[in-house]
Write an enzyme that holds these catalytic residues in place. Structure first.
Site, PDB file in Angstrom:
ATOM      1  N   ASN A  10       1.609   8.706  -4.324  1.00 26.88           N
ATOM      2  CA  ASN A  10       1.944   8.768  -2.896  1.00 26.88           C
ATOM      3  C   ASN A  10       3.429   8.469  -2.741  1.00 26.88           C
ATOM      4  O   ASN A  10       3.849   7.325  -2.867  1.00 26.88           O
ATOM      5  CB  ASN A  10       1.082   7.751  -2.136  1.00 26.88           C
ATOM      6  N   HIS A  96      -4.492   5.512   5.119  1.00 29.08           N
ATOM      7  CA  HIS A  96      -3.615   4.587   4.402  1.00 29.08           C
ATOM      8  C   HIS A  96      -3.317   3.382   5.293  1.00 29.08           C
ATOM      9  O   HIS A  96      -3.130   3.522   6.497  1.00 29.08           O
ATOM     10  CB  HIS A  96      -2.315   5.286   3.986  1.00 29.08           C
ATOM     11  N   GLU A 166      -7.108  -0.223  -1.645  1.00 32.97           N
ATOM     12  CA  GLU A 166      -5.715  -0.672  -1.674  1.00 32.97           C
ATOM     13  C   GLU A 166      -5.570  -1.958  -0.861  1.00 32.97           C
ATOM     14  O   GLU A 166      -5.425  -1.909   0.371  1.00 32.97           O
ATOM     15  CB  GLU A 166      -4.813   0.392  -1.053  1.00 32.97           C
ATOM     16  N   GLY A 172       3.346  -2.439  -2.471  1.00 31.62           N
ATOM     17  CA  GLY A 172       4.800  -2.537  -2.431  1.00 31.62           C
ATOM     18  C   GLY A 172       5.328  -3.951  -2.606  1.00 31.62           C
ATOM     19  O   GLY A 172       6.505  -4.207  -2.359  1.00 31.62           O
TER      20      GLY A 172
HETATM   21  O1  G3H Z   1      -0.557   4.644  -1.622  1.00 34.93           O
HETATM   22  C1  G3H Z   1      -0.078   3.867  -2.450  1.00 34.93           C
HETATM   23  C2  G3H Z   1      -0.089   2.454  -2.216  1.00 34.93           C
HETATM   24  O2  G3H Z   1       0.307   2.138  -0.933  1.00 34.93           O
HETATM   25  C3  G3H Z   1       0.541   1.624  -3.295  1.00 34.93           C
HETATM   26  O3  G3H Z   1       1.920   1.524  -3.147  1.00 34.93           O
HETATM   27  O4  G3H Z   1       2.292   1.302  -5.592  1.00 34.93           O
HETATM   28  O5  G3H Z   1       4.176   1.008  -3.978  1.00 34.93           O
HETATM   29  O6  G3H Z   1       2.361  -0.706  -4.143  1.00 34.93           O
HETATM   30  P1  G3H Z   1       2.741   0.713  -4.287  1.00 34.93           P
END
Ligand code: G3H
Length: 249
Positions: A10, A96, A166, A172
């Protein structure tokens, strides 16, 4: 029943056309596990979808990051499921947490979106996950079950759904869920589906994990019996995405 590993990238609201070309070129040139072993789906921002689709190796697929809840029309700024199909975009990410939390998308609204997208022939990566506050108050399973229930009440065929767990606190932040934490919630989701949908759906659906997955932590997470892949944010923009894909093997 063997579930095929699934790795989604993503890209969120990132990239220029030059950067996007570079990411695709790295991916196309990487030594990745065969498409028989892993489904790879990358999700650039809407405006780059045609470019990415035109450049991407045919073993990989593309997803939009969202679509409108019903047929298009007077909905300024929205992109409809029909438009994605018109461009041969097979997948869409829905629900999301960044949209749930920043844009106020409710469980019901996400459920409606999933149902509409599926009814038009899109495949859906449906996201669920709890906030830190919800986890600390012991409500994790209740929260992800309610998010899943709103989808289950609106669809009958789960063939084209991948469920992405998630945890918001892991997205993040660099604070990845431990393999045991991920496994526990994935297992609970599968149990919920077994009781409330069917044994077949519970056994066959891919439940993927997202939240600070990177090249260093993916193997251990992938080894968990109920972790069927990943939805990767930040690391999907980097060469290590290839290592994450290869954690399938
Ligand atoms: O869609 C992906 C998630 O929000 C994970 O994001 O890998 O940057 O923590 P991340």
């Amino acid at each position: 029943m063997a579930r095929k590993f699934f790795v989604g990238g993503n890209w969120k609201c990132n990239g220029t056309s030059e950067e996007v070309k570079k990411i695709v070129s790295t991916l196309n040139g990487g030594q990745v596990a065969s498409a028989d072993v892993v489904d790879v789906v990358v999700s650039p921002p809407f405006v780059f979808l045609p470019l990415v689709k035109s450049l991407l190796h045919s073993d990989f697929h593309v997803a939009a990051q969202n679509c409108w809840v019903k047929k298009g029309g007077a909905y300024t700024g929205e992109i409809s499921a029909e438009m994605l199909l018109n461009l041969n975009i097979p997948w869409v990410i829905l629900g999301h947490s960044e949209r749930r939390l920043l844009l106020g998308e409710s469980n019901e609204f996400v459920g409606d979106k999933v149902a509409y997208a599926l009814s038009k022939g899109l495949k859906v990566i449906a996201c669920v996950g709890e906030t830190l506050e919800q986890r600390e108050s012991g409500a994790t399973v209740e929260v992800v079950a309610a998010q899943t229930k709103a989808i289950a009440e609106r669809i009958s065929d789960w063939t084209n759904v991948v469920l992405a767990y998630e945890p918001v606190w892991a997205i993040g932040t660099g604070k990845v869920a431990t393999p045991a934490q991920a496994q526990e919630v994935h297992c609970e989701l599968r149990k919920w589906l077994q009781i409330n949908v069917s044994v077949e759906v519970a056994e066959s659906i891919r439940i993927i994990y997202g939240g600070s997955v990177n090249g260093a932590n993916c193997k251990e997470l992938a080894a968990q019996p109920d972790v069927d892949g990943f939805l990767v944010g930040g690391a999907s923009l980097k060469p290590e995405f290839v290592d994450i894909i290869n954690s399938a093997t």
